[in-house]
Enzyme design. Structure first.
Site, mmCIF file in Angstrom:
data_model
loop_
_atom_site.group_PDB
_atom_site.id
_atom_site.type_symbol
_atom_site.label_atom_id
_atom_site.label_comp_id
_atom_site.label_asym_id
_atom_site.label_seq_id
_atom_site.Cartn_x
_atom_site.Cartn_y
_atom_site.Cartn_z
ATOM 1 N N GLY A 73 0.702 -1.319 0.038
ATOM 2 C CA GLY A 73 -0.165 0.108 0.123
ATOM 3 C C GLY A 73 0.946 1.217 -0.190
ATOM 4 N N SER A 74 1.990 1.097 -0.389
ATOM 5 C CA SER A 74 2.812 2.379 -0.183
ATOM 6 C C SER A 74 2.167 3.293 -1.318
ATOM 7 C CB SER A 74 4.367 2.268 -0.709
ATOM 8 O OG SER A 74 4.485 1.822 -1.956
ATOM 9 N N ASN A 75 1.695 2.927 -2.498
ATOM 10 C CA ASN A 75 1.061 3.934 -3.247
ATOM 11 C C ASN A 75 -0.279 4.819 -2.830
ATOM 12 O OD1 ASN A 75 2.208 4.332 -6.344
ATOM 13 N ND2 ASN A 75 2.697 2.108 -5.917
ATOM 14 N N LEU B 279 -4.431 -6.784 -7.933
ATOM 15 C CA LEU B 279 -3.799 -7.914 -9.026
ATOM 16 C C LEU B 279 -4.996 -8.679 -9.474
ATOM 17 C CD1 LEU B 279 -0.838 -9.450 -6.913
ATOM 18 C CD2 LEU B 279 -1.205 -7.371 -8.448
ATOM 19 N N HIS C 145 1.079 0.605 -13.221
ATOM 20 C CA HIS C 145 1.845 -0.298 -13.860
ATOM 21 C C HIS C 145 3.337 -0.313 -13.771
ATOM 22 C CE1 HIS C 145 2.243 -4.679 -15.479
ATOM 23 N NE2 HIS C 145 3.404 -4.013 -16.222
ATOM 24 N N GLU D 290 6.543 6.192 -9.108
ATOM 25 C CA GLU D 290 5.192 5.945 -8.679
ATOM 26 C C GLU D 290 4.657 7.128 -7.669
ATOM 27 O OE1 GLU D 290 4.555 1.453 -9.928
ATOM 28 O OE2 GLU D 290 4.994 1.690 -7.960
HETATM 29 C C1 GAR Z 1 3.343 -1.132 -7.368
HETATM 30 O O1 GAR Z 1 4.655 -1.012 -7.925
HETATM 31 C C2 GAR Z 1 2.563 -1.181 -8.649
HETATM 32 O O2 GAR Z 1 3.094 -0.513 -9.825
HETATM 33 C C3 GAR Z 1 2.454 -2.586 -8.817
HETATM 34 O O3 GAR Z 1 2.319 -3.288 -7.514
HETATM 35 C C4 GAR Z 1 3.089 -2.287 -6.845
HETATM 36 C C5 GAR Z 1 2.345 -2.177 -5.509
HETATM 37 O O4 GAR Z 1 3.216 -1.596 -4.583
HETATM 38 N N1 GAR Z 1 1.381 -2.924 -9.690
HETATM 39 C C6 GAR Z 1 1.361 -4.151 -10.561
HETATM 40 O O5 GAR Z 1 2.273 -4.710 -10.605
HETATM 41 C C7 GAR Z 1 0.296 -4.250 -11.480
HETATM 42 N N2 GAR Z 1 0.144 -5.101 -12.397
HETATM 43 P P1 GAR Z 1 2.628 -0.732 -3.381
HETATM 44 O O6 GAR Z 1 1.489 -1.770 -2.491
HETATM 45 O O7 GAR Z 1 3.702 -0.574 -2.262
HETATM 46 O O8 GAR Z 1 1.836 0.394 -3.793
#
Ligand code: GAR
Length: 188
Positions: A12-14, A84, A103, A173
């Site tokens: 969940g960092s994004n 996902l 992505h 991101e």
């Molecule tokens: C992120 O890097 C995002 O781009 C990727 O999952 C990560 C989630 O990180 N998404 C995919 O690969 C979608 N196909 P987070 O949980 O730290 O936000």
């Protein structure tokens, strides 16, 4: 007030970066966080920030009533931040042009089913790419296929591991995702 719904499966960092960015913006609120994993880190982030969360199983996610549940939050955008599962067609139709995904590579390369997180970075490094990046795009009925809104690039060096590349990608991101969302909300 403009509402966001975030779908996330992982750390969940994004989601955190988006919450932080709009924290001082009284016109934008994260109204709901949806996760398909009951132990996902993003659920703790939701709790810490007093944001309602919803854990969905595959059956309720794919049920036709799920779009109605989401409509109850009147979202300006639904934001996939490390989510996902494929979004059901009924939800894509109900929120046409209002669902976006991030992505961790330069689509159309390194996309599609099974291409997420570390799998993407491992493939980029195995192919000895000198460049990778992020893609923010609209979600349609096909995985990683919708129109591209923004791409940002970074270098990949021969010394990179999937972890070091993931860190560089996450920085991109966290900078570009909230700002792209803001831009999209302003142009609505
Ligand atoms: C992120 O890097 C995002 O781009 C990727 O999952 C990560 C989630 O990180 N998404 C995919 O690969 C979608 N196909 P987070 O949980 O730290 O936000």
């Amino acid at each position: 007030m403009q509402s966001l719904i975030i779908f996330a499966s992982g750390r969940g960092s994004n989601a955190q970066a988006i919450i932080d960015y709009f924290n001082n913006d009284s016109g934008v609120e994260v109204a709901l966080i949806v996760s398909n994993k009951k132990d996902a880190g993003v659920l703790q982030i939701a709790a810490d920030n007093n944001i309602p969360s919803l854990v969905v199983d595959k059956q309720s996610f794919n049920n036709s009533s799920f779009a109605d549940t989401l409509k109850g939050y009147t979202p300006s955008l639904i934001v996939l931040a490390g989510f996902l599962w494929k979004v059901p067609d009924a939800v894509v139709k109900a929120f046409s042009g209002k669902i976006i995904n991030i992505h961790p590579a330069l689509l159309p390369s390194y996309g599609g089913k099974g291409m997420y997180g570390h799998h993407v970075h491992e493939a980029v490094i195995a192919a000895k790419e000198q460049e990778s990046g992020i893609t923010i795009h609209y979600v349609d009925e096909v995985y990683d296929n919708g129109g591209i809104i923004l791409q940002a690039r970074c270098t990949v060096s021969a010394e990179d591991s999937p972890d070091s590349l993931a860190q560089r990608i996450h920085k991109l991101e966290h900078f570009f995702f909230p700002r792209t969302i803001e831009y999209m909300l302003e142009s609505k």
